[in-house]
Design an enzyme around this catalytic site. Structure first.
Site, PDB file in Angstrom:
ATOM      1  N   GLN B 123      -2.430   9.956  10.929  1.00  0.00           N
ATOM      2  CA  GLN B 123      -2.041   9.346   9.631  1.00  0.00           C
ATOM      3  C   GLN B 123      -3.666   8.971   9.334  1.00  0.00           C
ATOM      4  O   GLN B 123      -4.216   8.079   9.952  1.00  0.00           O
ATOM      5  CB  GLN B 123      -1.115   8.195   9.579  1.00  0.00           C
ATOM      6  CG  GLN B 123      -1.306   7.670   8.259  1.00  0.00           C
ATOM      7  CD  GLN B 123      -0.728   6.238   8.471  1.00  0.00           C
ATOM      8  OE1 GLN B 123      -0.593   5.783   9.432  1.00  0.00           O
ATOM      9  NE2 GLN B 123      -0.095   5.507   7.361  1.00  0.00           N
ATOM     10  N   GLY B 124      -4.390   9.629   8.681  1.00  0.00           N
ATOM     11  CA  GLY B 124      -5.773   9.234   8.089  1.00  0.00           C
ATOM     12  C   GLY B 124      -5.637   8.628   6.868  1.00  0.00           C
ATOM     13  O   GLY B 124      -6.159   9.189   5.753  1.00  0.00           O
ATOM     14  N   SER B 126      -6.605   4.752   6.959  1.00  0.00           N
ATOM     15  CA  SER B 126      -7.486   3.447   7.001  1.00  0.00           C
ATOM     16  C   SER B 126      -9.074   4.268   7.305  1.00  0.00           C
ATOM     17  O   SER B 126      -9.175   5.186   7.950  1.00  0.00           O
ATOM     18  CB  SER B 126      -7.270   2.778   8.122  1.00  0.00           C
ATOM     19  OG  SER B 126      -5.973   2.126   8.242  1.00  0.00           O
ATOM     20  N   GLU B 241       7.924   4.101   6.778  1.00  0.00           N
ATOM     21  CA  GLU B 241       7.589   3.626   7.742  1.00  0.00           C
ATOM     22  C   GLU B 241       8.562   2.184   8.158  1.00  0.00           C
ATOM     23  O   GLU B 241       8.913   2.110   9.261  1.00  0.00           O
ATOM     24  CB  GLU B 241       6.070   3.062   7.830  1.00  0.00           C
ATOM     25  CG  GLU B 241       5.469   2.976   9.377  1.00  0.00           C
ATOM     26  CD  GLU B 241       4.058   2.482   9.161  1.00  0.00           C
ATOM     27  OE1 GLU B 241       3.537   2.513   8.139  1.00  0.00           O
ATOM     28  OE2 GLU B 241       3.480   2.530  10.199  1.00  0.00           O
ATOM     29  N   GLU B 361      -0.552 -11.001   6.961  1.00  0.00           N
ATOM     30  CA  GLU B 361      -0.961 -11.531   5.705  1.00  0.00           C
ATOM     31  C   GLU B 361      -0.549 -10.605   4.310  1.00  0.00           C
ATOM     32  O   GLU B 361      -0.305 -11.273   3.428  1.00  0.00           O
ATOM     33  CB  GLU B 361      -2.691 -11.832   5.843  1.00  0.00           C
ATOM     34  CG  GLU B 361      -2.837 -12.998   6.621  1.00  0.00           C
ATOM     35  CD  GLU B 361      -3.011 -12.552   8.171  1.00  0.00           C
ATOM     36  OE1 GLU B 361      -2.793 -11.296   8.504  1.00  0.00           O
ATOM     37  OE2 GLU B 361      -2.750 -13.419   8.926  1.00  0.00           O
TER      38      GLU B 361
HETATM   39  C1  LIG Z   1      -2.439  -0.180  17.094  1.00  0.00           C
HETATM   40  C2  LIG Z   1      -2.985   0.275  15.503  1.00  0.00           C
HETATM   41  C3  LIG Z   1      -2.719   1.531  15.214  1.00  0.00           C
HETATM   42  C4  LIG Z   1      -3.144   1.957  14.066  1.00  0.00           C
HETATM   43  N1  LIG Z   1      -2.830   3.290  13.547  1.00  0.00           N
HETATM   44  C5  LIG Z   1      -3.506   3.562  12.331  1.00  0.00           C
HETATM   45  C6  LIG Z   1      -3.166   5.099  12.102  1.00  0.00           C
HETATM   46  O1  LIG Z   1      -2.504   5.818  12.826  1.00  0.00           O
HETATM   47  N2  LIG Z   1      -3.498   5.520  10.826  1.00  0.00           N
HETATM   48  C7  LIG Z   1      -4.191   4.524   9.675  1.00  0.00           C
HETATM   49  O2  LIG Z   1      -4.745   5.044   8.763  1.00  0.00           O
HETATM   50  N3  LIG Z   1      -4.230   3.353  10.177  1.00  0.00           N
HETATM   51  C8  LIG Z   1      -3.900   2.949  11.491  1.00  0.00           C
HETATM   52  N4  LIG Z   1      -4.070   1.540  11.848  1.00  0.00           N
HETATM   53  C9  LIG Z   1      -4.916   0.648  10.842  1.00  0.00           C
HETATM   54  C10 LIG Z   1      -4.029  -0.528  10.038  1.00  0.00           C
HETATM   55  O3  LIG Z   1      -3.307  -0.019   9.121  1.00  0.00           O
HETATM   56  C11 LIG Z   1      -5.411  -1.510   9.804  1.00  0.00           C
HETATM   57  O4  LIG Z   1      -5.820  -1.951  10.762  1.00  0.00           O
HETATM   58  C12 LIG Z   1      -4.556  -2.494   8.637  1.00  0.00           C
HETATM   59  O5  LIG Z   1      -4.382  -1.934   7.811  1.00  0.00           O
HETATM   60  C13 LIG Z   1      -5.641  -3.623   8.626  1.00  0.00           C
HETATM   61  O6  LIG Z   1      -6.900  -3.043   8.013  1.00  0.00           O
HETATM   62  P1  LIG Z   1      -8.240  -3.594   8.832  1.00  0.00           P
HETATM   63  O7  LIG Z   1      -8.082  -3.566  10.328  1.00  0.00           O
HETATM   64  O8  LIG Z   1      -9.606  -2.945   7.799  1.00  0.00           O
HETATM   65  O9  LIG Z   1      -8.109  -5.001   8.462  1.00  0.00           O
HETATM   66  P2  LIG Z   1      -8.852  -5.792   7.268  1.00  0.00           P
HETATM   67  O10 LIG Z   1      -7.950  -5.372   6.123  1.00  0.00           O
HETATM   68  O11 LIG Z   1     -10.129  -6.088   7.018  1.00  0.00           O
HETATM   69  O12 LIG Z   1      -8.286  -7.254   7.472  1.00  0.00           O
HETATM   70  C14 LIG Z   1      -8.856  -7.959   8.516  1.00  0.00           C
HETATM   71  C15 LIG Z   1      -8.094  -9.483   8.100  1.00  0.00           C
HETATM   72  O13 LIG Z   1      -8.143 -10.006   6.769  1.00  0.00           O
HETATM   73  C16 LIG Z   1      -7.035 -10.304   6.098  1.00  0.00           C
HETATM   74  N5  LIG Z   1      -6.851  -9.768   4.882  1.00  0.00           N
HETATM   75  C17 LIG Z   1      -7.240  -8.583   4.223  1.00  0.00           C
HETATM   76  N6  LIG Z   1      -6.768  -8.590   3.079  1.00  0.00           N
HETATM   77  C18 LIG Z   1      -6.155  -9.702   2.765  1.00  0.00           C
HETATM   78  C19 LIG Z   1      -5.672 -10.324   1.478  1.00  0.00           C
HETATM   79  N7  LIG Z   1      -5.811  -9.600   0.253  1.00  0.00           N
HETATM   80  N8  LIG Z   1      -5.058 -11.603   1.711  1.00  0.00           N
HETATM   81  C20 LIG Z   1      -5.054 -11.981   3.001  1.00  0.00           C
HETATM   82  N9  LIG Z   1      -5.588 -11.462   3.946  1.00  0.00           N
HETATM   83  C21 LIG Z   1      -6.292 -10.345   4.060  1.00  0.00           C
HETATM   84  C22 LIG Z   1      -5.988  -9.164   7.253  1.00  0.00           C
HETATM   85  O14 LIG Z   1      -4.462  -9.701   6.916  1.00  0.00           O
HETATM   86  C23 LIG Z   1      -6.830  -9.292   8.483  1.00  0.00           C
HETATM   87  O15 LIG Z   1      -6.191 -10.656   9.075  1.00  0.00           O
HETATM   88  C24 LIG Z   1      -3.696   0.881  13.084  1.00  0.00           C
HETATM   89  C25 LIG Z   1      -3.980  -0.221  13.385  1.00  0.00           C
HETATM   90  C26 LIG Z   1      -3.810  -0.739  14.796  1.00  0.00           C
HETATM   91  C27 LIG Z   1      -4.034  -2.085  15.269  1.00  0.00           C
END
Ligand SMILES: Cc1cc2nc3c(=O)[nH]c(=O)nc-3n(C[C@H](O)[C@H](O)[C@H](O)COP(=O)(O)OP(=O)(O)OC[C@H]3O[C@@H](n4cnc5c(N)ncnc54)[C@H](O)[C@@H]3O)c2cc1C
Lengths: 340, 378
Positions: B123-124, B126, B241, B361
């Site tokens: 899944q691409g 993020s 999901e 969150e």
């Molecule tokens: C083990 C694992 C597997 C994954 N696999 C995939 C995958 O296969 N494909 C894929 O596409 N993605 C994948 N992901 C990515 C995952 O979906 C993202 O990490 C997630 O959506 C959060 O995005 P971010 O890491 O950029 O954090 P950010 O969005 O930058 O968030 C950082 C912090 O800020 C908080 N925050 C952000 N926006 C808000 C808001 N509006 N209000 C309050 N708090 C906020 C968040 O809750 C978090 O605590 C995976 C992640 C993990 C950990």
């Protein structure tokens, strides 16, 4: 698998909600609380509708429905904070129905079912039950403790009214001093039913406090926008939903086990009471926080819910006590087998 | 209200339980690649028995299972401690998207190989600068000579290093509001223009990756759901999901809880009143997760939409799993520090539970806005 009420049960819920909303506008609840009294007319009306006997077998004058129907009413009574002596009466009825002899049942249940008699139930520690709702005006009191269960007439017991923080309900300390009759049967299903009724009330209280918080968070503006737009506030409301729904799921499940899976009842009831006791208080406290200063005033209605939540949490076993029971009953401390 | 299984549900569960007892593949062998292939074999077995893509309609190789059967399936898999089939992203997200939005040719091309595990999907979504705010993503796709050229960077892409296909959301129009300029593609990972670089998780596993995409080619027929509809299509994936996973998640943590109780007993920690309270609280919360999930399923089946409790399980599950592993490590005491303690992996892995698939969150935002009707902060 169907985790929802039947059509009849839905109808009971709707009717109860509408009726209570109509009879117990909050000004009325407040007026009665300030006066330390109940609404006799409303109680009479509920009696005529058969509410007090909803779970009592038909041959003892009840409606022959189950604990599920009882918790449906209890949740709505909690939501309305209805000033009627329903919970105590029901708890005593549950205990006598579970543990009474045929003679005891015939003697007490018809009066409890019709509401002609008033009954109360308390948990004895040492030689005294310290927190018995409605004992001061009861005809008969069921006392339940480690040493045994008794049913005593109020006139034979020492009953001393106590002022608690919850002015919407009357409470007393009770000593039986050896008077009354023993209840010889297995009281546990009765006690579990009573505990579930309290958990249902806590669920209704939490629901109301949450709704008040959500409404306020939509209306109140600071820094140019509704406070509900700030996540410190909105996430606190989301947490209220989590806890309220948890209390509700646990209570409904417990009630269902009472009627359909009695071997699970005690565990389910303790789970529900432990969870709902914490949830009720936390949801009300968070709601107060969302309201800011106005939530801390006597003039605002929220504190009545907060106080009821705390007293209910302490009634018939605290969250910690029920958690200890859960530990016991779910085999903490014995080698665990494979889960079923 | 009836919280027992109907005779046909019970029969289904018993049949499945017996099948799992007989065909359980055993524990994963050591080594990431070996474990992966082991799980691919497992998926093949599930497929041959008709248990892969079990909720998919019959015409696409599934069984058209009811939500209850899906939930039971998840529960029984967890109960048997059966490994996840390897192509979980394809089965839970990719397949349902193709079934809902794909053309007949797309269905013919992709669905069967998802179920057999022959073609792994990733899944691409993020990107380095677009996580929670997925719709702000920048990877762009430009049409040229009947195909699309894609350039950008993706991150956290689980199983990208094993995948044949990538569910890719890219920007196809810069000039419209952010949600409207996105398109959903299925991108072939087997091309030079896509570079996969492993990222090691805090558990040291290289389960997810970075993707560097430089003019990768996607034929027009690999576009799903129409140009500019990527957001709506992506949302289906996310919904898929979450739906129905609650019951399986509850069963999973229930197994964990039994193991924890066993551990506490062996270590004599179950005499400690504080530990007993924590164990009891977890016992209650695990039960509530199960109950909320079943209540949610009942609502969906009766009313077509989840009730308010339906949005809770993913959040609840993350918290429970984190609390459970923390307690286990407390019970272990100093030995809880050892890298090879089985609870170390679980303690660390559970930290992702409140991030992956939408952070806690963000889930709270969704509940506040959609369930409670609170105003948006924007
Ligand atoms: C083990 C694992 C597997 C994954 N696999 C995939 C995958 O296969 N494909 C894929 O596409 N993605 C994948 N992901 C990515 C995952 O979906 C993202 O990490 C997630 O959506 C959060 O995005 P971010 O890491 O950029 O954090 P950010 O969005 O930058 O968030 C950082 C912090 O800020 C908080 N925050 C952000 N926006 C808000 C808001 N509006 N209000 C309050 N708090 C906020 C968040 O809750 C978090 O605590 C995976 C992640 C993990 C950990």
């Amino acid at each position: 698998m169907n985790f929802d009420f039947s059509d009849d049960q839905q109808a009971i819920k709707r009717t109860a909600k509408d009726l209570l909303a109509d009879r117990f506008k909050f000004e009325r609840v407040r007026e009665l609380a300030e006066a330390g009294s109940y609404d006799d007319d409303a109680w009479k009306e509920l009696r005529e509708l058969g509410w007090p006997g909803i779970f009592i077998e038909e041959r003892y004058g009840g409606q022959g429905l189950g604990v599920v129907e009882l918790v449906i009413l209890m949740e709505e009574l909690g939501y309305a904070l209805a000033p009627v002596p329903f919970l105590s009466n029901a708890a005593a009825g549950l205990m006598i129905q579970a543990a009474g002899s045929e003679e005891q049942k015939q003697r007490w249940l018809p009066g409890i079912a019709s509401g002609e008699l008033r009954a109360a139930a308390g948990l004895v520690r040492g030689d005294e039950a310290k927190l018995v709702p409605d004992a001061d005006e009861a005809d008969v009191i069921v006392l339940c403790g480690a040493e045994g269960r008794r049913v005593v007439e109020r006139s034979a017991a020492d009953v001393e009214t106590v002022a608690t923080m919850d002015s919407t309900r009357r409470y007393a300390r009770v000593r039986a001093n050896g008077a009354g009759d023993a209840l010889e049967g297995d009281h546990r299903p009765g006690m579990s039913g009573a505990v579930l009724a309290a958990a249902a009330e806590l669920t209704g209280v939490a629901q109301r406090a949450m709704e008040m918080a959500v409404q306020y968070a939509r209306d109140r503006k600071q820094f140019g926008r509704p406070i509900g737009a700030y996540q410190a506030v909105s996430h606190s409301c989301a947490q209220m939903l989590l806890e309220t729904e948890g209390a509700r799921s646990a209570t409904y499940w417990g009630a269902w086990t009472a009627d359909a899976e009695p071997e699970t009842l005690e565990l389910a009831a303790s789970m529900a009471k432990a969870y709902a006791s914490d949830a009720g208080w936390r949801v009300c406290s968070s709601s107060l926080q969302v309201h800011g200063g106005i939530g801390f005033t006597w003039e605002h209605n929220l504190h009545f819910f907060l106080k009821r939540a705390k007293v209910d949490a302490l009634l018939w076993g605290s969250a910690s006590e029920h958690r200890e029971r859960v530990a016991d009953l779910s085999a903490v401390g014995v080698a665990a087998g494979a889960p079923a | 209200m009836d919280l027992t299984l109907s005779p046909s549900e019970a029969a289904f569960r018993d049949e499945l339980r017996a099948w799992l007892a007989e065909h359980h593949p055993g524990e994963d062998p050591p080594g990431d690649d070996e474990a992966f292939e082991h799980r691919r074999d497992w998926q093949r077995k599930l497929f041959e028995a008709g248990y892969a893509g079990f909720s998919w309609p019959k015409e696409y190789g599934g069984r058209g299972a009811t939500l209850i059967e899906q939930a039971l399936f998840g529960e029984e898999m967890a109960r048997a401690k059966a490994p996840q089939p390897v192509n979980v992203l394809g089965m839970v997200m990719g397949g349902p998207v193709v079934i809902t939005h794909g053309t007949d040719e797309q269905k013919d091309r992709w669905l069967r190989a998802i179920l057999t595990g022959e073609e792994i999907w990733c899944q691409g979504f993020s990107e380095p600068e677009s996580g929670s705010d997925l719709a702000s993503l920048k990877t762009k796709a430009v049409k040229s000579n009947g195909e699309w050229l894609v350039t950008g960077q993706k991150v956290w892409t689980t199983y990208a290093h094993k995948a044949k296909w990538c569910m890719l959301v890219a920007r196809t129009d810069q000039d419209v509001p952010k949600h409207q300029g996105l398109t959903y593609f299925i991108m072939d990972m087997e091309q030079e223009e896509v570079q996969v670089r492993p990222l090691h998780q805090i558990t040291k596993e290289p389960e997810f990756n970075e993707l560097f995409i430089e003019e990768a080619r996607i034929p027009d027929e690999n576009l799903v759901g129409g140009v500019g509809n990527g957001w709506a299509v992506a949302i289906t994936t996310l919904m898929n999901e979450r739906a129905g996973l609650g019951a399986a998640a509850a069963a999973g943590v229930r197994i964990g809880l039994e193991e924890l109780k066993q551990l506490a007993h062996e270590r004599g920690a179950d005499e400690d009143p504080v530990i007993r309270q924590r164990l009891a609280q977890l016992t209650i919360e695990v039960e509530l997760l199960r109950l909320n999930s079943w209540r949610g399923l009942t609502q969906i089946m009766k009313r077509g939409v989840p009730g308010p409790e339906g949005s809770l399980p993913k959040w609840q599950w993350g918290e429970i799993n984190q609390a459970l592993t923390e307690l286990a490590v407390d019970v272990l005491g100093e030995e809880g520090a050892y890298w090879d303690s089985p609870w170390t992996y679980r303690l660390l892995r559970s930290r992702a539970n409140s991030i992956e698939g939408g952070t806690t969150e963000i889930l709270k935002n969704i509940i506040a806005e959609r369930v409670l009707g609170l105003p948006k902060l924007r």
